[in-house]
Design an enzyme around this catalytic site. Structure first.
Site, PDB file in Angstrom:
ATOM      1  N   GLY A  65       7.329   7.963  -7.824  1.00  0.00           N
ATOM      2  CA  GLY A  65       7.049   7.681  -6.622  1.00  0.00           C
ATOM      3  C   GLY A  65       5.479   7.150  -6.510  1.00  0.00           C
ATOM      4  N   CYS A  66       4.748   7.395  -7.826  1.00  0.00           N
ATOM      5  CA  CYS A  66       3.434   7.459  -7.914  1.00  0.00           C
ATOM      6  C   CYS A  66       3.202   6.109  -8.888  1.00  0.00           C
ATOM      7  CB  CYS A  66       2.907   8.385  -8.461  1.00  0.00           C
ATOM      8  SG  CYS A  66       2.654  10.054  -7.635  1.00  0.00           S
ATOM      9  N   ALA A  67       2.289   5.385  -8.316  1.00  0.00           N
ATOM     10  CA  ALA A  67       1.894   4.137  -9.378  1.00  0.00           C
ATOM     11  C   ALA A  67       1.357   4.706 -10.771  1.00  0.00           C
ATOM     12  CB  ALA A  67       0.859   3.228  -8.791  1.00  0.00           C
TER      13      ALA A  67
END
Length: 136
Positions: free
Chosen positions: A49-51
């Site tokens: 969910g993190c870029a």
């Protein structure tokens, strides 16, 4: 009420007039963190969910949370350091009692992070809270 280290950060941020100074402070916090050992950069510690690439290694010692983390993005590494100040050393029930959105809002982070960074920060908080719930 958050940890003493987090409260000190809130006080420091009150003296910083603009977001760029706060942004630099967050980055400096990240630079000061010990690197996460390569052996801990595994799928189980990776935060989805993190870029950017993010790993959080959480352990419970004496009923208290301890964690290490790392990211390939300097601002995210700094956000990990902020979360460390917010949560490290707390018992599972104390972790669950923290309203991370409100506490991070005291730093002015809510208004100044991109949508991707905000989603990543939310994913890190969720990982910490999920592990605290499992440990309770």
């Amino acid at each position: 009420m958050a940890q003493a280290g987090f409260e000190e950060l809130v006080e420091d941020f009150e003296f910083l007039d603009d977001w760029e100074d706060r942004y630099r402070t967050v980055i400096e916090l990240g630079k000061a963190m010990e690197p996460l050992p390569e052996a801990l950069k595994v799928p189980a510690t990776k935060v989805e969910g993190c870029a950017s690439q993010v790993w959080l290694h959480l352990t419970w010692e004496g009923g208290k949370l301890h964690f290490e983390g790392e990211s390939d993005a300097m601002i995210v590494r700094g956000l990990i350091a902020v979360l460390h100040r917010l949560y490290d050393g707390l018992a599972p029930a104390e972790v669950a009692a923290i309203d991370a959105r409100a506490e991070l809002g005291r730093l002015g982070l809510n208004e100044h992070l991109s949508a991707q960074r905000s989603n990543g920060l939310r994913a890190m908080v969720e990982r910490i809270q999920e592990q605290a719930a499992a440990a309770a």
